[in-house]
Design a protein around this motif. Structure first.
Motif, PDB file in Angstrom:
ATOM      1  N   ASP A  88       0.842  -1.194   0.000  1.00  0.00           N
ATOM      2  CA  ASP A  88       0.000   0.000   0.000  1.00  0.00           C
ATOM      3  C   ASP A  88       0.883   1.251   0.000  1.00  0.00           C
ATOM      4  OD1 ASP A  88       0.845   0.392   2.648  1.00  0.00           O
ATOM      5  OD2 ASP A  88      -1.078  -0.155   3.521  1.00  0.00           O
ATOM      6  N   ARG A  89       0.265   2.424   0.051  1.00  0.00           N
ATOM      7  CA  ARG A  89       1.019   3.686   0.001  1.00  0.00           C
ATOM      8  C   ARG A  89       1.981   3.851   1.166  1.00  0.00           C
ATOM      9  NH1 ARG A  89      -3.546   7.973  -0.555  1.00  0.00           N
ATOM     10  NH2 ARG A  89      -4.808   6.258   0.161  1.00  0.00           N
ATOM     11  N   ASP A  90       1.695   3.182   2.298  1.00  0.00           N
ATOM     12  CA  ASP A  90       2.549   3.284   3.483  1.00  0.00           C
ATOM     13  C   ASP A  90       3.698   2.278   3.482  1.00  0.00           C
ATOM     14  OD1 ASP A  90       0.892   5.300   4.502  1.00  0.00           O
ATOM     15  OD2 ASP A  90      -0.397   3.834   5.517  1.00  0.00           O
TER      16      ASP A  90
END
Length: 163
Positions: A88-90
Motif C-alpha cells: 500500500d502507500r505506506d
C-alpha cells in the motif's frame, strides 16, 4: 534486551502451537494433523526467536490472542487462499484473503497470515476475521502487515479456523 524478546517470541509461538493443536478439529483428509500443525508452529517459533524483534513479538502475541477468540473452530486451512502480495502507500504488505465456506450454514473464519522474506524468514504475522460467510459461498478480506516491509515479501496461511 534482545534475549528478552527472543523468549517472548518463543513463548508466543509456543502459545500458537497450543491454540492450533487444541483449537482445531478434524478438517478432512488433507488437513494437517495436530503434530504437523505443531511442527509448523515450532518452525515459526525458531524463526521468531532468531529475529528477536519487539515489533514481530508484539504482532505474534496479538495473532495468538485473535486466534484464541475462535474457540471450537475447525481447521480450515484448505478452504483459504491468498492473492499476490502487494504494497500500500505506506509500504505495508497486503494480500487478499478468500475463505470458502463449505458448510451448510453461515460461518466465520479466523485466518493467520505469515509474511516472510524470500528465504522463508518470518517478517510479520497478522490475523484477520472473514465474518459471516454464507453457506457454500466465499468471503473476502485483506491482510495488511503491521509495519513497512521491504524487498521480496511472500504470504502464506499459517492457521485458519472456521467457527
Amino acid at each position: 534486551m534482545a534475549g528478552h524478546w527472543r523468549r517472548v517470541a518463543a513463548g508466543t509461538a509456543a502459545a500458537l502451537t497450543l491454540v492450533t493443536a487444541a483449537g482445531c478439529g478434524s478438517g478432512g483428509q488433507n488437513s494437517p494433523s495436530p503434530a504437523e500443525q505443531a511442527a509448523s508452529a515450532a518452525s515459526a517459533a525458531a524463526s521468531l526467536a532468531s529475529r528477536g524483534g519487539d515489533a514481530l513479538a508484539s504482532a505474534s502475541a496479538e495473532a495468538g490472542r485473535r486466534l484464541a477468540e475462535a474457540r471450537g473452530g475447525l481447521s480450515a486451512k484448505d478452504q483459504v487462499s491468498l492473492g499476490a502480495v502487494g504494497f500500500d502507500r505506506d509500504g505495508r504488505a497486503t494480500t487478499t484473503v478468500t475463505a470458502r465456506n463449505t458448510a451448510s450454514s453461515a460461518k466465520s473464519f479466523a485466518v493467520q497470515v505469515n509474511f516472510t522474506d524470500g528465504g522463508g524468514n518470518l517478517l510479520d504475522v497478522v490475523v484477520l476475521t472473514v465474518g459471516n460467510v454464507a453457506a457454500h459461498s466465499s468471503g473476502h478480506g485483506t491482510a495488511r502487515s503491521n509495519r513497512r516491509l521491504h524487498g521480496e515479501v511472500r504470504a502464506a496461511v499459517g492457521t485458519a479456523l472456521r467457527y
